[in-house]
Design a protein around this motif. Structure first.
Motif, PDB file in Angstrom:
ATOM      1  N   UNK A   1     -13.447   3.727   4.858  1.00 55.98           N
ATOM      2  CA  UNK A   1     -12.552   4.770   5.368  1.00 55.98           C
ATOM      3  C   UNK A   1     -13.173   6.156   5.213  1.00 55.98           C
ATOM      4  N   UNK A   2     -13.979   6.357   4.166  1.00 54.71           N
ATOM      5  CA  UNK A   2     -14.645   7.643   4.009  1.00 54.71           C
ATOM      6  C   UNK A   2     -15.605   7.902   5.171  1.00 54.71           C
TER       7      UNK A   2
ATOM      8  N   UNK B   1      -2.805  10.660   4.580  1.00 53.62           N
ATOM      9  CA  UNK B   1      -4.225  10.437   4.879  1.00 53.62           C
ATOM     10  C   UNK B   1      -4.767   9.146   4.272  1.00 53.62           C
ATOM     11  N   UNK B   2      -3.970   8.453   3.463  1.00 55.98           N
ATOM     12  CA  UNK B   2      -4.454   7.258   2.770  1.00 55.98           C
ATOM     13  C   UNK B   2      -3.892   5.954   3.330  1.00 55.98           C
ATOM     14  N   UNK B   3      -2.638   5.962   3.735  1.00 62.50           N
ATOM     15  CA  UNK B   3      -1.990   4.721   4.176  1.00 62.50           C
ATOM     16  C   UNK B   3      -2.636   4.128   5.433  1.00 62.50           C
ATOM     17  N   UNK B   4      -2.844   4.911   6.505  1.00 66.36           N
ATOM     18  CA  UNK B   4      -3.334   4.286   7.751  1.00 66.36           C
ATOM     19  C   UNK B   4      -4.673   3.586   7.600  1.00 66.36           C
TER      20      UNK B   4
ATOM     21  N   UNK C   1      -1.611   7.845  13.130  1.00 66.36           N
ATOM     22  CA  UNK C   1      -0.585   7.501  12.155  1.00 66.36           C
ATOM     23  C   UNK C   1      -0.517   8.543  11.049  1.00 66.36           C
ATOM     24  N   UNK C   2      -1.657   9.056  10.627  1.00 64.54           N
ATOM     25  CA  UNK C   2      -1.654  10.141   9.643  1.00 64.54           C
ATOM     26  C   UNK C   2      -0.858  11.329  10.166  1.00 64.54           C
ATOM     27  N   UNK C   3      -1.104  11.695  11.429  1.00 64.83           N
ATOM     28  CA  UNK C   3      -0.364  12.810  12.019  1.00 64.83           C
ATOM     29  C   UNK C   3       1.127  12.528  12.091  1.00 64.83           C
TER      30      UNK C   3
ATOM     31  N   UNK D   1       0.830  -1.204   0.000  1.00 68.79           N
ATOM     32  CA  UNK D   1       0.000   0.000   0.000  1.00 68.79           C
ATOM     33  C   UNK D   1       0.861   1.250   0.000  1.00 68.79           C
ATOM     34  N   UNK D   2       1.998   1.224   0.698  1.00 69.96           N
ATOM     35  CA  UNK D   2       2.894   2.387   0.686  1.00 69.96           C
ATOM     36  C   UNK D   2       3.444   2.617  -0.713  1.00 69.96           C
TER      37      UNK D   2
END
Length: 398
Positions: A167-168, A145-148, A241-243, A122-123
């Motif tokens: 996720x949305x 904002x997408x990976x976690x 994780x996004x942060x 995914x990364x």
């Protein structure tokens, strides 16, 4: 300065660290959280020793809040809002160990290691998307904002065709720019989807967290508990994780001499990730603790029924914990920081978080060795209204 004086003291930040007025607070001091009729007074624990003492004292401090007038101090009673059923942070001894034990099959080291190829996949997909976007591009929008969310969906066992919608809904439930009604509607849809998936996996357990818990514990883990487990995992893991991804990349770009730690052996990268988690500490504070009796700490008496809010960023910048705590040094030996909490409520997903961050930072600099800020002198867009600290955007070029 990224803080705002109108915000509660414990969530004020300045760049990568706590704001100056938070730094000037004593080890244990009174603060006000909220405004008007909803304002509450709490003690603020703001050094490492006091934070560890409060978080580790499960006999005299409760995680439970009072949700009804008939509840006792510490929330002991039958009144627990539905959204907190299955949320480990709302359970005390002896309930908490029993609840945590039900989740353990989803977080074994073997299961976490098995996720590594998917995390790497995914990364790489998100880095492909970053490259396709063209330089300059927003690393937060395309990667952080997408990976976690994708990784957590794999952990839980959400079918891949459903992940974008899932996720949305999670993001909308957390989005402070939306009205309370819209956020609540997203949360309800999120819960309905989970309950449908849980019913399906009771018949045919999958490889994810839900399937593992069902296979191990059967009906001993109720549908509402499983739903609550999954909500907690998504809400805690996604934002934190996004942060960390966004702030971590910014910190490394401002300290380029530290990047080499992610271009060598795993051991050096592991050490670097732990230092970055300490240095950045994106969660502001865990669930406030309620005193079950009068307790004297740091020369202050906390009365029965009073709450203590523990500042994790302040605890992790305490000179008593390590020398020169405001300096990022990815070669440091790990210290007992509290970014993942402390005691029986220590984060169950800590190993997954560390693995995810190591993969992201290492892959990013392998793919983009000349990565740099698109506007080095520009104002940094810090994220101030979400449960965890971070960035709203980070424009990079390569």
């Amino acid at each position: 300065m990224s803080g705002d004086d109108s915000r509660p003291l414990h969530i004020r930040r300045d760049g990568f660290g706590p704001a100056e007025d938070l730094r000037s607070a004593g080890p244990l001091t009174k603060i006000t959280i909220g405004e008007g009729a909803g304002a509450e007074t709490s003690w603020l624990a703001a050094n490492h020793a006091v934070v560890r003492q409060v978080l580790g004292d499960h006999q005299r401090f409760s995680n439970r809040r009072r949700w009804h007038d008939q509840d006792e101090v510490g929330g002991k009673g039958i009144f627990r809002p539905r959204e907190l059923v299955g949320n480990l942070m709302d359970y005390d001894l002896p309930e908490h160990p029993r609840m945590r034990q039900k989740l353990l099959p989803g977080f074994t080291l073997r299961r976490i290691r098995r996720l590594r190829p998917y995390i790497e996949q995914i990364v790489e997909e998100r880095l492909d998307a970053l490259e396709d976007e063209g330089s300059p591009a927003d690393l937060i929008e395309v990667v952080a904002d997408e990976v976690p969310g994708a990784v957590l969906c794999e952990l839980i066992g959400v079918p891949r065709d459903d992940r974008a919608t899932f996720t949305q809904l999670c993001h909308r439930h957390l989005d402070p720019s939306l009205s309370q009604r819209k956020r609540a509607a997203a949360g309800e849809a999120f819960s309905r989807y989970l309950l449908t998936m849980i019913a399906r996996q009771r018949k045919e357990p999958g490889e994810g967290l839900i399937g593992a818990v069902v296979a191990e514990h059967g009906d001993a883990a109720t549908d509402e508990e499983l739903r609550g487990f999954c909500v907690q995992v998504m809400l805690a893991g996604d934002d934190n994780i996004s942060g960390m991804i966004g702030l971590g990349v910014l910190a490394l770009l401002r300290h380029p001499e530290q990047i080499a730690a992610f271009q060598g052996e795993d051991q050096a990268a592991d050490r670097a990730v732990d230092e970055m988690i300490r240095y950045l500490t994106v969660p502001y504070a865990p669930t406030p603790r309620t005193a079950m009796q009068d307790v004297t700490i740091a020369g202050q008496t906390i009365k029965e029924g009073e709450t203590v809010t523990c500042s994790l960023p302040m605890a992790n910048r305490d000179p008593a914990l390590l020398p020169d705590p405001d300096r990022l040094d990815v070669t440091r030996d790990p210290v007992p920081h509290v970014a993942f909490g402390h005691g029986v409520h220590h984060c169950l997903g800590a190993a997954l978080a560390r693995l995810e961050l190591r993969v992201v930072y290492s892959a990013l600099w392998q793919r983009f060795p000349k990565l740099r800020l698109a506007d080095p002198e520009g104002e940094t867009a810090y994220r101030l209204t979400t449960p965890a600290y971070g960035l709203t955007s980070l424009m990079v070029e390569w």
